[in-house]
Design a protein around this motif. Structure first.
Motif, PDB file in Angstrom:
ATOM      1  N   LEU A 479      46.217  -8.791  57.478  1.00 32.37           N
ATOM      2  CA  LEU A 479      44.919  -8.873  58.132  1.00 32.37           C
ATOM      3  C   LEU A 479      44.990  -8.157  59.478  1.00 32.37           C
ATOM      4  N   PRO A 506      55.355 -10.161  57.560  1.00 36.63           N
ATOM      5  CA  PRO A 506      55.057  -9.547  58.860  1.00 36.63           C
ATOM      6  C   PRO A 506      56.026 -10.080  59.910  1.00 36.63           C
ATOM      7  N   ARG A 508      56.970  -9.726  64.275  1.00 38.38           N
ATOM      8  CA  ARG A 508      56.602  -9.153  65.562  1.00 38.38           C
ATOM      9  C   ARG A 508      57.587  -8.039  65.883  1.00 38.38           C
TER      10      ARG A 508
ATOM     11  N   LEU B  72      46.085  -9.445  50.843  1.00 42.19           N
ATOM     12  CA  LEU B  72      45.735  -9.948  52.171  1.00 42.19           C
ATOM     13  C   LEU B  72      45.385 -11.430  52.115  1.00 42.19           C
ATOM     14  N   ASP B  73      45.662 -12.108  53.228  1.00 36.21           N
ATOM     15  CA  ASP B  73      45.206 -13.480  53.363  1.00 36.21           C
ATOM     16  C   ASP B  73      43.688 -13.521  53.420  1.00 36.21           C
ATOM     17  N   TYR B  76      42.029 -16.436  58.702  1.00 37.44           N
ATOM     18  CA  TYR B  76      42.815 -16.345  59.922  1.00 37.44           C
ATOM     19  C   TYR B  76      43.098 -17.752  60.446  1.00 37.44           C
ATOM     20  N   ARG B  88      49.032 -17.685  68.794  1.00 32.59           N
ATOM     21  CA  ARG B  88      49.550 -17.001  67.618  1.00 32.59           C
ATOM     22  C   ARG B  88      48.448 -16.811  66.594  1.00 32.59           C
ATOM     23  N   ARG B  96      51.832 -16.805  57.143  1.00 34.22           N
ATOM     24  CA  ARG B  96      52.593 -15.778  57.855  1.00 34.22           C
ATOM     25  C   ARG B  96      52.042 -15.568  59.266  1.00 34.22           C
ATOM     26  N   GLU B  97      52.938 -15.460  60.238  1.00 34.82           N
ATOM     27  CA  GLU B  97      52.512 -15.151  61.609  1.00 34.82           C
ATOM     28  C   GLU B  97      52.329 -13.644  61.722  1.00 34.82           C
ATOM     29  N   ILE B  98      51.102 -13.217  61.994  1.00 36.86           N
ATOM     30  CA  ILE B  98      50.824 -11.776  62.031  1.00 36.86           C
ATOM     31  C   ILE B  98      50.890 -11.244  63.453  1.00 36.86           C
ATOM     32  N   HIS B  99      50.674 -12.111  64.421  1.00 35.37           N
ATOM     33  CA  HIS B  99      50.552 -11.616  65.794  1.00 35.37           C
ATOM     34  C   HIS B  99      50.796 -12.757  66.762  1.00 35.37           C
ATOM     35  N   ARG B 100      51.344 -12.410  67.929  1.00 36.23           N
ATOM     36  CA  ARG B 100      51.372 -13.352  69.052  1.00 36.23           C
ATOM     37  C   ARG B 100      50.634 -12.702  70.199  1.00 36.23           C
ATOM     38  N   PHE B 172      42.226  -8.690  70.091  1.00 34.00           N
ATOM     39  CA  PHE B 172      43.218  -9.776  70.032  1.00 34.00           C
ATOM     40  C   PHE B 172      44.146  -9.730  71.256  1.00 34.00           C
ATOM     41  N   ARG B 519      38.128 -14.696  57.077  1.00 31.54           N
ATOM     42  CA  ARG B 519      38.508 -13.424  57.695  1.00 31.54           C
ATOM     43  C   ARG B 519      37.323 -12.545  58.039  1.00 31.54           C
TER      44      ARG B 519
END
Lengths: 645, 645
Positions: A479, A506, A508, B72-73, B76, B88, B96-100, B172, B519
């Motif tokens: 995403l 995924p 970081r 894709l998930d 979010y 996060r 799954r962690e996509i971003h921090r 983000f 999403r």
């Protein structure tokens, strides 16, 4: 003074897949062109595109990666954290991140860089502030015994500031950091697997570190304008003391590092033997090298006093340059040639070969260690006779993993593929048997893969079960989360003939290297001992405020749901050392402590002790509270710090 | 001065499951005993233990969470990062962690806290260093329109330093941080969903912030010894300007915050209406409260000048204490009673109820908003008539989520369970219908759950598909990684009658709250615009070194695989501002930049510009290099900084 490069940015609006190839190739035309003369009937180019995994195979295999709630992973992964500056611990096959181990960079959760104990490991300036708060970790490897991981230590590099960190694999914490002298851009790292001389030492006692950037020696602002005089070094660090043992002055820039199973050789693949300062110069020569270090001879030379030192450093530096190492019988370093600008060197689990990936050349070069030793022993006339294969595998080969069944898996950055190839078949092909089909399989990855590793790959126990591929671009695989994309670690099942892709994970940015090993190889401890901490407060009755003029020590213990002091008073200007011992001794019963407006937060795990220094410069009431959920009354777990004005 | 608490630590050697209950209960005996008079035939206690999900149901549902490579998930998740101090972004159902997203705490990867742009958002001391490097995020919520998320912003709190950060949900990233005056321990946060007066404003314009710790006002070192005089405040921040609009002085400590769909009411559940300084005092009263704020009246009072200010703060503070708000017709705040020390308040998606979980009481209290408004309007004699249910659900209720089908899901910290219960049935039971079976299902979780949320739970579009439970202890659910365990976020399928556990997801401590949304509700942008950055260098020809005495500006651009300057020279002592624009405009083509020994590392995403200041105090050659893998020649992407001695 400033030379500008004009790069045509007209790539906007292009299709994604088309862009990937164009961008990755930009600027490479000249370099690749020189290397793409294909051998007749080369199996690599004959292979008809990527082998798609059958759908049924995917479904069965992929379900294996989805653990049911409560099921444990069977492998650990240690992943470098790139410019996050940490190490990460993953469980595999699930791909779940179970832990991050701070080392080079502060970590607000555990208070790394906040507590006195962690600051001592990280290193401080004279004013007590941290020397560095950034790091760039690339490669992580663990200690060996009998050719397999022994669960004692792992090491990881910081490229920005040329530091090496050691991780204890019992507590999964960083306990030592050493800054390497005389070098810049420390990049490749690998522990030895045995002593070169004493067969009783069949475990890791040295860690080798390759530095990438050539610099004036000493780097003090003089001789800055003659890049041809810049040099870099290969460094040996003692695995136990973490002191630097010795360094070797060399030609060329070091990329990765590898070590032999017998302890006799370490190696680094090298780009820029030209000593160029601009990237065209760095790839002007047709061949670069893989430099082999004869450890026993180097240590004899150091012992015999045949070394120099540079600047303020006391570390002995021996001369490993080409000019000084022409005679095989006395050479400390042997430079085996490879196609220009190779990337990655990996040791095969049978102990026989080091494999360099071509990067700008579509080849892998297989170097036989016995033949390198023959050269050092005067038994081989030509060092490059050690090259037993140099075969085409695809565009942009970067790194290689092994399955223990004779196959190598190499990432192809430009092709966005992994190629599985058979090492012995490649050797036969190189020797002239053009019927030897060394390419076994190819798989598309998403996208632009760098490092690759298989379960137990760089040990004698390589088991050929899982393969992880570190893809540098994830593009559309997850995403969207704004401009900064995660990287994509793809997992494959390699137990069969064909690689089967299991999952996208995924991560970081930017894991570079990683290792994957069986869970039974480590013996983690989940509760500390008071003996680990000289400042441990063993009984809540020892708590209190102890004043010596303006120097004040506050001793505090935690036991859910309370701190041992309900409140304590300070005077404005007090120089405070606060010591906290967590007296809860149950696994997972961690407490945290925060002091509002005083920039203090750290955690204490079961039976851990940590301390901080601060000046009580802000009068008022400050509710110190527990930050790590510990109990139904966690919210009420506070102590009141009163700073009198 | 120092009061010590003696807690019996004799829990070592106990079985794990037994320990959990013992430890979690320690110190609670008195508190819970007062609340455990069970109503006859209470369904909660009649339920015969946890309902185990049928194995077949698990298998089918769980496979849904394993996405095939490239899939894709569909949701979010925005997760608070606890004492990591970040936010996060997760994809669900994969977990799954996509971003921090760094906000309160530096981040070495993106250079948050390193670049001038991020330091400006974080806040600095007069010497230019960061004001704070720790944070403790708890709650995250997003902006609304028409009762659903509109994808503009999210907000997150820092409890340690009472800061609120705003996250832009296009890029983000964090774009604003505000430190709240006059308060300590800012904890609960919630945006409004509409304006209380103007129906055209059907979207978020305010964010409400509840502060937990009561302190002297002003907190300047005077009046420190009279905790009964300490007070806390409820704060309104402007959603666009991020300025503090107003504050309300109140009795009791704020825990969580909730807002009504019509914009008229905000609320905070409260413990410690006693104003106690020690935890026994904090739970001495039988009932605490949920405080309701009448937004329109408060803003009228501010407009009419009926406020005070404290210390240096210019923020208007109205009086919301019990004493000053006895008359319903003029009251700004209404204190509805709840059992002692409630934890969490959540708004049901039908807009009718706020539900407070009992924590020390085994109950949930359902408060009908219309009846609270009736009291404010003088139509209800007794404020507590707004309590339409107070039913037993299990031990240690903390937080509640909703499925949009009339069911509530409450975490039971002490029972390590989630209980699914029907709100209307609970209201019937409370009204006297003892046959109303309000408990629908129970599920064991692992272990000690805190926050809970369902997909779209706190919107009018609650869809009852997925439920995530933030478990504070993971114990034996993941491979051991030393003393610090991950937390365990467990995912359930709640589309059927029974909850079905899908997966365990380890997360680095300590996510508290989180939201889960479809999403399609966000519209992320993956390439910046030059217009976002006043310092943007739009053409590589603008690159160069621009000197004004000792002040030097270095302008640099990046386009794979090169920086625009090949080398540049500085003089020792120069005060340098280095500006870097990434001219690559292709999605995912991020570059990084590191300067060895100068503690500089940051990334520039496509078309992003960032800058750093440093003093060129170390003579020598420093190879500035790209830290974010960008190209086959990434390793060669360098520029040479020469500092003349």
């Amino acid at each position: 003074m400033s030379n500008k490069i004009e790069v045509n940015p007209e790539t906007a609006g292009m299709g994604r897949r088309r862009f990937i190839n164009t961008a990755a190739l930009a600027g490479l035309t000249a370099g690749v062109a020189a290397c793409t003369e294909k051998p007749a009937n080369a199996p690599a180019t004959a292979a008809s595109g990527p082998a798609a995994a059958p759908a049924a195979a995917h479904t069965d295999a992929a379900n294996a990666t989805h653990l049911k709630p409560g099921e444990l992973d069977t492998y650990y992964g240690l992943w470098s954290g790139g410019h996050n500056g940490d190490m990460r611990v993953l469980g595999l096959p699930s791909g779940r991140e179970i832990h991050r181990i701070p080392c080079f960079v502060p970590d607000a959760l555990v208070g790394w860089g906040i507590t006195n104990e962690s600051k001592k490991i990280m290193g401080t300036k004279p004013d007590g502030s941290l020397r560095y708060t950034v790091g760039d970790t690339h490669h992580t490897h663990a200690s060996y015994k009998d050719g397999n991981y022994d669960g004692r230590y792992a090491w990881i590099n910081d490229k920005i500031n040329s530091r090496i960190a050691r991780i204890r694999l019992d507590y999964f914490i960083c306990d030592k950091i050493t800054e390497l002298p005389n070098v810049q851009g420390f990049h490749g790292i690998f522990p030895d697997k045995a002593d070169p001389v004493d067969p009783a030492i069949n475990y890791t006692t040295r860690v080798f570190c390759g530095a990438e950037f050539h610099i004036p020696l000493p780097n003090n602002g003089k001789d800055v304008d003659s890049p041809e005089k810049y040099r870099t070094m290969f460094t040996c660090v003692d695995a136990e003391s973490m002191e630097v043992r010795w360094q070797v002055l060399i030609d060329g820039n070091c990329d990765l590092t590898a070590t032999s199973y017998d302890g006799k050789l370490a190696a680094t693949n090298q780009y820029n033997i030209e000593g160029g300062a601009h990237y065209e110069d760095m790839m002007s020569a047709e061949r670069d090298a893989c430099a082999f270090f004869h450890i026993a001879r180097i240590e004899e030379a150091v012992k015999a006093g045949k070394f120099k030192t540079y600047g303020d450093s006391k570390v002995p530096v021996v001369d490993g340059t080409r000019e000084a190492n022409k005679d095989p019988k006395t050479a400390l370093v042997a430079y085996v040639s490879t196609p220009k600008n190779p990337h990655g060197v990996n040791a095969s689990p049978d102990g026989k070969y080091f494999i360099c990936a071509g990067k700008l050349s579509p080849t892998c070069t297989v170097i036989e260690l016995a033949k390198v030793l023959d050269w050092f022993d005067g038994k081989s006339e030509k060092l490059d006779n050690a090259i037993v294969a140099e075969v085409e595998v695809g565009l942009g080969p970067l790194h290689t993993a092994f399955d223990g069944r004779g196959n190598a898996y190499t990432t192809l950055f430009l092709d966005s593929q992994v190629v599985k190839w058979n090492v012995e078949a490649a050797i036969k092909f190189h020797a002239g048997d053009k019927n030897a089909k060394y390419v076994v399989d190819r798989a598309d990855v998403h996208y632009q893969p760098g490092h690759i590793n298989a379960s137990q790959s760089e040990t004698k126990a390589a088991d050929g079960k899982y393969l992880a591929v570190g893809c540098k671009f994830s593009k559309d695989r997850f995403l969207p989360v704004g401009p900064l994309h995660p990287e994509n670690e793809q997992l494959f099942d390699i137990s069969g003939e064909k690689m089967v892709m299991l999952a996208d994970h995924p991560v970081r940015g930017e894991p570079h290297d990683f290792i994957i090993f069986k869970r039974e190889l480590v013996r983690p401890k989940q509760v500390y001992s008071h003996d680990d901490f000289p400042l441990a407060i063993k009984d809540p009755k020892e708590s209190g405020v102890f004043r010596n003029g303006k120097k004040v020590t506050v001793k505090l213990t935690s036991q859910a749901p309370a701190f041992s002091l309900r409140e304590f008073k300070l005077k404005k200007g007090d120089e405070v050392t606060l010591i906290l011992t967590n007296l809860d001794k149950i696994e997972d019963l961690t407490h945290g402590i925060a002091i509002p407006k005083y920039n203090v937060q750290f955690v204490v795990n079961p039976l851990e002790t940590a301390s901080v220094n601060f000046v009580a410069d802000k009068p008022g009431v400050y509710w110190i509270y527990c930050t790590n959920f510990c109990h139904a009354l966690h919210l009420e777990m506070r102590t009141r710090m009163i700073v009198e004005g």
